[in-house]
Scaffold this motif. Structure first.
Motif, PDB file in Angstrom:
ATOM      1  N   PRO A  27       0.800  -1.232   0.000  1.00 10.59           N
ATOM      2  CA  PRO A  27       0.000   0.000   0.000  1.00 10.59           C
ATOM      3  C   PRO A  27       0.829   1.277   0.000  1.00 10.59           C
ATOM      4  N   HIS A  28       2.107   1.175   0.380  1.00  5.73           N
ATOM      5  CA  HIS A  28       2.955   2.372   0.459  1.00  5.73           C
ATOM      6  C   HIS A  28       4.001   2.427  -0.658  1.00  5.73           C
ATOM      7  N   HIS A  29       3.932   1.520  -1.615  1.00  2.00           N
ATOM      8  CA  HIS A  29       4.890   1.491  -2.720  1.00  2.00           C
ATOM      9  C   HIS A  29       4.238   2.002  -4.003  1.00  2.00           C
ATOM     10  N   ALA A  30       5.067   2.594  -4.872  1.00  5.09           N
ATOM     11  CA  ALA A  30       4.602   2.955  -6.205  1.00  5.09           C
ATOM     12  C   ALA A  30       4.443   1.682  -7.024  1.00  5.09           C
ATOM     13  N   VAL A  84      -4.891   1.839 -13.742  1.00  2.00           N
ATOM     14  CA  VAL A  84      -4.590   3.121 -13.101  1.00  2.00           C
ATOM     15  C   VAL A  84      -5.753   3.568 -12.229  1.00  2.00           C
ATOM     16  N   ARG A  85      -6.982   3.358 -12.718  1.00  2.00           N
ATOM     17  CA  ARG A  85      -8.147   3.733 -11.914  1.00  2.00           C
ATOM     18  C   ARG A  85      -8.225   2.908 -10.633  1.00  2.00           C
ATOM     19  N   VAL A  86      -7.763   1.652 -10.710  1.00  2.00           N
ATOM     20  CA  VAL A  86      -7.792   0.776  -9.536  1.00  2.00           C
ATOM     21  C   VAL A  86      -6.770   1.209  -8.492  1.00  2.00           C
ATOM     22  N   GLY A  87      -5.647   1.800  -8.926  1.00  2.00           N
ATOM     23  CA  GLY A  87      -4.661   2.237  -7.944  1.00  2.00           C
ATOM     24  C   GLY A  87      -3.224   2.278  -8.414  1.00  2.00           C
ATOM     25  N   ALA A  88      -2.916   1.778  -9.614  1.00  2.00           N
ATOM     26  CA  ALA A  88      -1.550   1.865 -10.124  1.00  2.00           C
ATOM     27  C   ALA A  88      -1.205   3.318 -10.437  1.00  2.00           C
ATOM     28  N   GLN A  89       0.078   3.677 -10.266  1.00  2.82           N
ATOM     29  CA  GLN A  89       0.486   5.048 -10.559  1.00  2.82           C
ATOM     30  C   GLN A  89       0.559   5.325 -12.059  1.00  2.82           C
ATOM     31  N   ASP A  90       0.804   4.293 -12.859  1.00  2.00           N
ATOM     32  CA  ASP A  90       0.892   4.463 -14.316  1.00  2.00           C
ATOM     33  C   ASP A  90       0.860   3.081 -14.957  1.00  2.00           C
ATOM     34  N   HIS A  91       0.746   3.050 -16.298  1.00  2.00           N
ATOM     35  CA  HIS A  91       0.821   1.774 -17.010  1.00  2.00           C
ATOM     36  C   HIS A  91       1.818   1.895 -18.152  1.00  2.00           C
TER      37      HIS A  91
END
Length: 419
Positions: A108-111, A128-135
């Motif tokens: 939860p605290h990592h990119a 990305v909408r789910v929670g990833a910073q980028d794809h």
């Protein structure tokens, strides 16, 4: 599925002259660690590290499944690259984002970066909408793009974390402000010719809560009751106890209690509600007769009020017969002393924060009650009354102290203008 990064010891992540991302991590020369979760041995990043154009090293760890990823996911990992084609947990069913959701729960605290095929653009956007910073798309991936994406993802995650903390801080401030409103009540003086004014200032920088409390009410017989108190300590627990004591005082006053009987009951409330036996509270109560010319005074370890009569200098009311603070002695008594007010007067009640500041900056003697009386007399001579007087007093005490006061300050004034 293969991740097309050249297999060599150190890979330059940008060609000469190429633009590079600026982040706190790279600006300070901090190395980054990337955890790659990819189930194809041939596709995993085989190089142990990369070097971008800023000279930042990106160390690479590889996990072939989610179980191995959990073991390799340590605090020194800055970013996780998860292949969306990775088999998800058995309980996930047909959810194509199950591997990503699992990683987001683990880290939860990592990119987190999501890796997908270019044909799965919609799935990548959903990641990305789910929670990833980028794809990233597998077909477009190279060392330069990967390094840049890692740094951007790390900084984006840091920005998100800061935003979360700011939101939490705002919510706490809102909760504290609601509690503070309980500490700063509206006086119930309908039908009284007395003028009321009050000021409250917490002692800690940016704090909203303190242990000082006060209240003023008029009962059906025309008597005006005023109270000011101070719970030892600072913070939400002390502030909550102050609210409880204020509410108890108002209820007991309207029930007809006064003097020693009221303070004895207040002590029972404090003993029941306090967190430890070391917590005590000082209290000053004044009940002003309907004609406004005399009052009863009770002190429970609290500084005596100051009275200013028309044409005379302000002075402290008698305080020799006061009792101990509430919560110190189980069978204490609090005598009620009758005092003459006169026809026209101003009564100033305060907590010790007003007198315990320094008189001339850090290291100087404390202002004390004598210094406060001198200050108030000077301000009265300048024509200050009511709200203006209290604001000037609190401001000058802070200035004399050389900055913010360490203790909370509450001060209230009652004034009778006619004889």
């Amino acid at each position: 599925m293969p991740v097309p990064v050249p297999r060599q010891r150190i890979v330059s992540a940008a060609a000469p002259g190429a633009a590079t991302a600026v982040s706190a991590a790279t600006a300070t020369g901090t190395d980054l660690t990337l955890l790659v979760i990819e189930d194809d041995p041939a596709g995993a990043l085989a190089v142990p590290e990369m070097l971008d154009a800023d000279g930042t090293r990106v160390r690479i760890r590889t996990a072939r499944n989610l179980t191995e990823a959990e073991r390799l996911l340590t605090d020194d990992v800055h970013c996780v690259l998860v292949d969306l084609a990775l088999p998800g947990p058995r309980a996930a069913g047909d959810d194509p984002l199950a591997p990503l959701r699992h990683v987001l729960r683990l880290a939860p605290h990592h990119a987190v970066l999501a890796l997908a095929a270019s044909a799965d653009a919609e799935l990548a956007a959903e990641a990305v909408r789910v929670g990833a910073q980028d794809h990233l798309f597998r077909e477009e991936l190279d060392g330069r793009l990967l390094s840049r994406a890692i740094r951007y993802a790390v900084e984006r995650k840091r920005a998100d974390a800061v935003q979360v903390k700011l939101t939490e801080s705002r919510l706490r401030a809102q909760e504290n402000a609601r509690l503070e409103r309980g500490l700063l009540p509206t006086p119930l003086l309908e039908g009284s010719d007395l003028r009321f004014a009050a000021r409250y200032r917490p002692g800690r920088s940016r704090a909203l809560l303190g242990g000082d409390f006060y209240d003023t009410v008029r009962t059906a017989d025309g008597t005006v009751h005023a109270m000011i108190g101070d719970v030892c300590g600072h913070g939400p627990d002390e502030a909550a106890l102050g609210v409880e004591l204020r509410i108890a005082w108002r209820a007991l006053t309207f029930a007809g209690l006064c003097g020693d009987e009221l303070l004895s009951t207040m002590q029972q409330v404090l003993e029941h509600e306090r967190e430890s036996e070391e917590i005590f509270a000082t209290l000053c109560t004044v009940d002003i007769a309907p004609d406004g010319r005399r009052a009863g005074l009770c002190l429970a370890g609290h500084p005596s009020p100051l009275i200013a009569r028309h044409g005379r200098a302000a002075r402290l009311l008698p305080y020799e017969d006061g009792g101990p603070a509430l919560g110190l002695l189980p069978r204490a008594r609090w005598p009620r002393r009758q005092v003459e007010l006169g026809g026209s007067w101003s009564l100033l009640m305060y907590t010790d924060g007003l007198i315990e500041g320094r008189s001339a900056g850090p290291g100087s003697p404390r202002l004390g009650q004598d210094g406060m009386v001198e200050m108030i007399n000077r301000q009265l001579a300048e024509g200050l009354r009511g709200e203006e007087l209290l604001e000037a007093a609190v401001t000058e005490v802070r200035s004399l102290n050389g900055g913010e006061l360490t203790d909370d300050v509450a001060v209230l004034a009652l004034e009778r203008a006619r004889g």
